[in-house]
Scaffold this active site. Structure first.
Site, PDB file in Angstrom:
ATOM      1  NE  ARG A 171      -2.708   1.008   3.552  1.00  0.00           N
ATOM      2  CZ  ARG A 171      -3.630   1.087   4.530  1.00  0.00           C
ATOM      3  NH1 ARG A 171      -4.909   1.275   4.217  1.00  0.00           N
ATOM      4  NH2 ARG A 171      -3.274   0.926   5.787  1.00  0.00           N
ATOM      5  CG  ASP A 225      -4.651   3.037  11.175  1.00  0.00           C
ATOM      6  OD1 ASP A 225      -5.589   3.825  11.465  1.00  0.00           O
ATOM      7  OD2 ASP A 225      -4.777   2.126  10.337  1.00  0.00           O
TER       8      ASP A 225
END
Length: 523
Positions: free
Chosen positions: A163, A446
């Site tokens: 990613r 996150d």
């Protein structure tokens, strides 16, 4: 080692960095920048225009100009090798220890994250690429400061899916013709350049807001395949549907990437952030229709989240694409059996809902949760690799269903406000030091969950919300006082993180992404 023409590297060269930042790799990054960065900036400008349209009274909806795509008879490419069975995917940053743990976890896919679970600290950017290359070569190892050794096991390893950063983030340490490069093109370009012959180059694409942004990625993929004489479709990409606008363009996004598509993912935490974020551009009256309760009470079964996930599965399977479920934020504890029991039960219930809804697999953030997810999907799939044949034609989702945010039950409490402030500051403190995935209160935080925390504080503050449990009106002074009280309970120097949190949580104007001012503070 020299630089390619027009390229300047401003970050320091650590051990083995020259293996990644070769002149040839720099040249490829320069070509990507010159071919695509102007379009990237133009598309970011279109995001701003859409927000201005919302402020002027507009709304989100399915696009009339792409009706032919939604009604057309087309399918994406057949699933690529290594992406046919995706029943359990583990996510995490690309530091050596986490990479080895992920590759030894028994998952089917490892989302090697250079985005929300990582930070763009220069060392992370380059060392992560080194770790990926070593992992693919089977040579990655790590010894902790305590002397514990980590090595790759002999068993089957997950398919690696990288990613990159989103379109909005720059890479300030690599300049091309005097301009900062794109973080997304940097992460993609370095990984593809060094690994496209050693493994199949697969990607997860974050933060897109329109099918035009997917078209840009598709053109990048085609450019790279042609540059290195790889067949069309060598590159595959799964798109995270994690912004509010993208939920109305799922079919169009699949269509743009169809030769390179590997499906869609329900990026639930960023999606919730995006819902709050887009509401912040509405006028005060309409903004109140998007007011959410405490973050941890907004489950996947509330109406607007349910509509989003149901539509995603139906859309994917209609077009022959995988639908991948989202991240359960709960993490197990190896020290507290009671916490562990609760976490495992909640993850089991979350994955049971997803498998029952037709998802082909789902995410976990910790190796201990791989067996939980696998057991649930094994029970539904059996020997089948996926459930693409489950078309979910019973699902019918309208624009009004996706917009029904105000129907979310729950309260806005001082406890919720305290949690948002405390978690937000603690996460930013870790982020500024180079850590992007942080366990706080048995939840994996996150950048996405930190965005929810700060955007919810901004939303409550700028709408004069009165807390349901104390009757207090949310003001800047209240947020400041709570920040002082919560940080007094914590150890360490949190002054810089506190200042950054307040900047993005109480400012007059809503800051698009907290990672942008955070990155400016990072060396």
């Amino acid at each position: 080692m020299g630089n390619a023409t027009g390229v300047e590297i401003t970050g320091p060269f650590g051990d083995r960095f020259a293996e990644i930042l070769t002149e040839e790799a720099q040249s490829f990054l320069a070509d990507l920048h010159r071919a695509f960065d102007a379009r990237r900036l133009e598309l970011l400008g279109l995001r701003t225009q859409r927000e201005a349209a919302l402020a002027a009274g507009g709304t989100l909806g399915f696009l009339p100009e792409t009706l032919a795509v939604r009604e057309g008879d087309w399918r994406v490419a057949e699933p690529a090798p290594g992406l046919v069975d995706r029943r359990v995917e583990i996510t995490g940053p690309t530091d050596a220890k986490m990479s080895i743990n992920a590759l030894n976890s028994g998952a089917k896919v490892w989302l090697a994250d250079h985005e929300d679970a990582n930070t763009p600290l220069w060392d992370n950017v380059v060392q992560g690429q080194l770790n990926l290359r070593d992992a693919i070569a089977g040579t990655l190892s790590y010894t902790s400061p305590e002397g514990k050794q980590y090595r790759l096991g002999d068993g089957p390893r997950p398919t690696v899916v990288v990613r990159p950063r989103g379109w909005h983030l720059p890479e300030k340490h690599i300049l091309v013709d005097g301009e900062s490069t794109s973080g997304s093109l940097t992460d993609f370009g370095l990984y593809f350049f060094h690994n496209h012959l050693a493994t199949r180059p697969y990607f997860y694409l974050p933060k897109m807001e329109s099918h035009l942004e997917a078209r840009l990625w598709n053109d990048v993929f085609t450019f790279a395949e042609e540059r290195f004489a790889r067949p069309t479709g060598t590159i595959r990409a799964t798109v995270l549907i994690e912004t509010f606008p993208a939920a109305f363009e799922m079919e169009e996004i699949l269509y743009e990437l169809r030769e390179h598509s590997a499906g869609l993912n329900a990026g639930r935490w960023d999606y919730m952030f995006s819902v709050i974020k887009k509401s912040c551009f509405l006028d005060e009256r309409r903004r109140r229709d998007f007011m959410l309760p405490d973050r941890n009470t907004v489950t996947m079964t509330v109406p607007f989240m349910r509509a989003y996930t149901e539509l995603l599965v139906r859309t994917c399977h209609k077009r022959g694409a995988h639908a991948i479920g989202g991240m359960a934020a709960f993490i197990p504890s190896r020290r507290d059996p009671a916490v562990n029991t609760v976490a495992l039960e909640r993850v089991h219930n979350d994955k049971t809902r997803e498998a029952g809804d037709g998802f082909d697999g789902s995410w976990v953030a910790h190796p201990d949760l791989v067996p939980v997810c696998r057991e649930v999907f094994d029970g539904v799939l059996g020997e089948r690799p996926n459930q693409l044949d489950r078309l979910r034609e019973d699902v019918s989702v309208t624009a009004a269903d996706l917009l029904a945010v105000g129907a979310t039950p729950g309260q806005r409490t001082q406890a919720g406000l305290r949690s948002a402030v405390s978690v937000g500051v603690q996460y930013l403190a870790a982020w500024l030091q180079g850590t992007g995935a942080v366990a706080i209160n048995n939840l994996m935080e996150d950048a996405a969950t930190a965005e929810i925390s700060r955007s919810q504080v901004w939303q409550w503050l700028h709408n004069d919300v009165t807390l349901d449990d104390t009757g207090e009106r949310v003001t800047k002074e209240l947020v400041e006082r709570i920040a002082d009280e919560e940080l007094a309970k914590l150890d360490g120097d949190l002054a810089a993180a506190r200042a950054l949190f307040m900047e993005v949580a109480v400012a007059d104007d809503f800051v698009d992404f907290l990672t942008i001012p955070a990155y400016e503070r990072m060396p």
